[in-house]
Design a protein around this motif. Structure first.
Motif, PDB file in Angstrom:
ATOM      1  N   LEU A   7     -14.760  -4.591   3.692  1.00 57.66           N
ATOM      2  CA  LEU A   7     -13.320  -4.607   3.407  1.00 57.66           C
ATOM      3  C   LEU A   7     -12.503  -4.507   4.691  1.00 57.66           C
ATOM      4  O   LEU A   7     -11.455  -5.150   4.829  1.00 57.66           O
ATOM      5  N   GLU A   8     -12.975  -3.730   5.630  1.00 58.11           N
ATOM      6  CA  GLU A   8     -12.307  -3.621   6.926  1.00 58.11           C
ATOM      7  C   GLU A   8     -12.354  -4.963   7.660  1.00 58.11           C
ATOM      8  O   GLU A   8     -11.365  -5.375   8.286  1.00 58.11           O
ATOM      9  N   ARG A   9     -13.474  -5.669   7.560  1.00 57.73           N
ATOM     10  CA  ARG A   9     -13.616  -6.976   8.205  1.00 57.73           C
ATOM     11  C   ARG A   9     -12.687  -8.020   7.584  1.00 57.73           C
ATOM     12  O   ARG A   9     -12.391  -9.039   8.203  1.00 57.73           O
ATOM     13  N   MET A  10     -12.218  -7.768   6.379  1.00 58.41           N
ATOM     14  CA  MET A  10     -11.316  -8.712   5.703  1.00 58.41           C
ATOM     15  C   MET A  10      -9.962  -8.818   6.423  1.00 58.41           C
ATOM     16  O   MET A  10      -9.197  -9.735   6.165  1.00 58.41           O
ATOM     17  N   HIS A  11      -9.667  -7.897   7.319  1.00 62.70           N
ATOM     18  CA  HIS A  11      -8.411  -7.939   8.085  1.00 62.70           C
ATOM     19  C   HIS A  11      -8.563  -8.713   9.389  1.00 62.70           C
ATOM     20  O   HIS A  11      -7.585  -8.891  10.111  1.00 62.70           O
ATOM     21  N   ASP A  12      -9.763  -9.168   9.697  1.00 60.46           N
ATOM     22  CA  ASP A  12     -10.024  -9.880  10.944  1.00 60.46           C
ATOM     23  C   ASP A  12      -9.302 -11.227  10.936  1.00 60.46           C
ATOM     24  O   ASP A  12      -9.176 -11.872   9.904  1.00 60.46           O
ATOM     25  N   LYS A  13      -8.817 -11.650  12.084  1.00 62.21           N
ATOM     26  CA  LYS A  13      -8.095 -12.920  12.218  1.00 62.21           C
ATOM     27  C   LYS A  13      -9.048 -14.115  12.308  1.00 62.21           C
ATOM     28  O   LYS A  13      -8.637 -15.255  12.099  1.00 62.21           O
ATOM     29  N   ASP A  14     -10.306 -13.866  12.625  1.00 62.11           N
ATOM     30  CA  ASP A  14     -11.303 -14.933  12.772  1.00 62.11           C
ATOM     31  C   ASP A  14     -11.750 -15.394  11.375  1.00 62.11           C
ATOM     32  O   ASP A  14     -12.316 -14.612  10.615  1.00 62.11           O
ATOM     33  N   ARG A  32     -11.763  -2.074  -5.711  1.00 61.27           N
ATOM     34  CA  ARG A  32     -11.178  -2.096  -4.361  1.00 61.27           C
ATOM     35  C   ARG A  32     -11.335  -3.447  -3.681  1.00 61.27           C
ATOM     36  O   ARG A  32     -10.618  -3.737  -2.725  1.00 61.27           O
ATOM     37  N   VAL A  33     -12.222  -4.296  -4.158  1.00 60.52           N
ATOM     38  CA  VAL A  33     -12.387  -5.608  -3.522  1.00 60.52           C
ATOM     39  C   VAL A  33     -11.417  -6.650  -4.089  1.00 60.52           C
ATOM     40  O   VAL A  33     -11.208  -7.689  -3.472  1.00 60.52           O
ATOM     41  N   LEU A  34     -10.814  -6.379  -5.252  1.00 60.69           N
ATOM     42  CA  LEU A  34      -9.975  -7.390  -5.899  1.00 60.69           C
ATOM     43  C   LEU A  34      -8.758  -7.792  -5.073  1.00 60.69           C
ATOM     44  O   LEU A  34      -8.506  -8.980  -4.862  1.00 60.69           O
ATOM     45  N   TYR A  35      -7.966  -6.832  -4.627  1.00 60.94           N
ATOM     46  CA  TYR A  35      -6.758  -7.183  -3.882  1.00 60.94           C
ATOM     47  C   TYR A  35      -7.076  -7.999  -2.618  1.00 60.94           C
ATOM     48  O   TYR A  35      -6.452  -9.052  -2.392  1.00 60.94           O
ATOM     49  N   PRO A  36      -8.050  -7.584  -1.797  1.00 63.95           N
ATOM     50  CA  PRO A  36      -8.372  -8.413  -0.630  1.00 63.95           C
ATOM     51  C   PRO A  36      -8.854  -9.820  -1.004  1.00 63.95           C
ATOM     52  O   PRO A  36      -8.552 -10.788  -0.303  1.00 63.95           O
ATOM     53  N   LEU A  37      -9.570  -9.948  -2.112  1.00 64.88           N
ATOM     54  CA  LEU A  37     -10.018 -11.278  -2.543  1.00 64.88           C
ATOM     55  C   LEU A  37      -8.841 -12.125  -3.013  1.00 64.88           C
ATOM     56  O   LEU A  37      -8.782 -13.329  -2.727  1.00 64.88           O
ATOM     57  N   ILE A  38      -7.905 -11.509  -3.714  1.00 63.51           N
ATOM     58  CA  ILE A  38      -6.709 -12.225  -4.160  1.00 63.51           C
ATOM     59  C   ILE A  38      -5.902 -12.694  -2.940  1.00 63.51           C
ATOM     60  O   ILE A  38      -5.407 -13.818  -2.902  1.00 63.51           O
TER      61      ILE A  38
END
Length: 188
Positions: A7-14, A32-38
């Motif tokens: 989840l932290e890696r989901m903020h990466d720009k790459d 907790r994974v739903l919002y980042p996936l959306i």
């Protein structure tokens, strides 16, 4: 711990890091994974979008349907189309959540809802589709009729017969649905 790291890696720009993180989160059924996936669905990168689509389809839960439904109203056409693609696959997990949207003010949303409901078997989608046969928008009525024909619902025969008196191309969709249903009541 592994999920939190991804989840932290989901903020990466790459983009490759983001795709990899999504891939590792695919199959994780934690809210907790739903919002980042959306959010990832809305990134204008086909690889990231496809990874998010796959992860949300694998989630198979009403919570995912709940979070994706509002995307049908998004101003970006590609986001709407992605939301529809995911809901075509997992909409059956949250079928009750569609009811308020069949009266949405946006006719495009109502048409997409009819298209999605037409790919889901069961009594609830059929009831909603029958209700949508009375929609003021021709496109919505056509999609509802087509969906009822796809799911083969004989309880809709009377409503579809009534639709034969509608505008020509709406009547054509109703006739096509009646042909697929193959109920003898439609022969006359």
């Amino acid at each position: 711990k592994e999920m939190l790291q991804q989840l932290e890696r989901m903020h990466d720009k790459d983009p490759s890091v983001l795709r990899d993180a999504i891939g590792l989160l695919t199959g994780v059924k934690d809210a907790r994974v739903l919002y980042p996936l959306i959010k990832a669905l809305q990134v204008n990168d086909p690889g990231i979008q496809q990874a998010a689509i796959d992860a949300l389809i694998a989630f198979e839960d009403e919570a995912a349907v709940y979070h994706i439904l509002p995307l049908l109203s998004d101003s970006r056409v590609y986001v709407r189309n992605i939301a529809r693609e995911v809901l075509d696959k997992i909409g059956g997990y949250g079928i009750g959540l569609f009811q308020p949207h069949i009266k949405d003010k946006d006719e495009d949303v109502r048409k997409m809802i009819a298209d999605i409901l037409g790919s889901i078997h069961g009594p609830e989608p059929k009831k909603m589709l029958i209700e949508m046969l009375k929609d003021p928008c021709n496109n919505v009525r056509c999609s509802a009729a087509e969906g009822l024909g796809r799911v083969g619902d004989s309880s809709a025969v009377e409503a579809l017969i009534d639709l034969l008196n509608d505008e020509d191309w709406v009547a054509l969709f109703a006739a096509g649905a009646l042909g697929r249903i193959r109920d003898k009541r439609a022969i006359p």
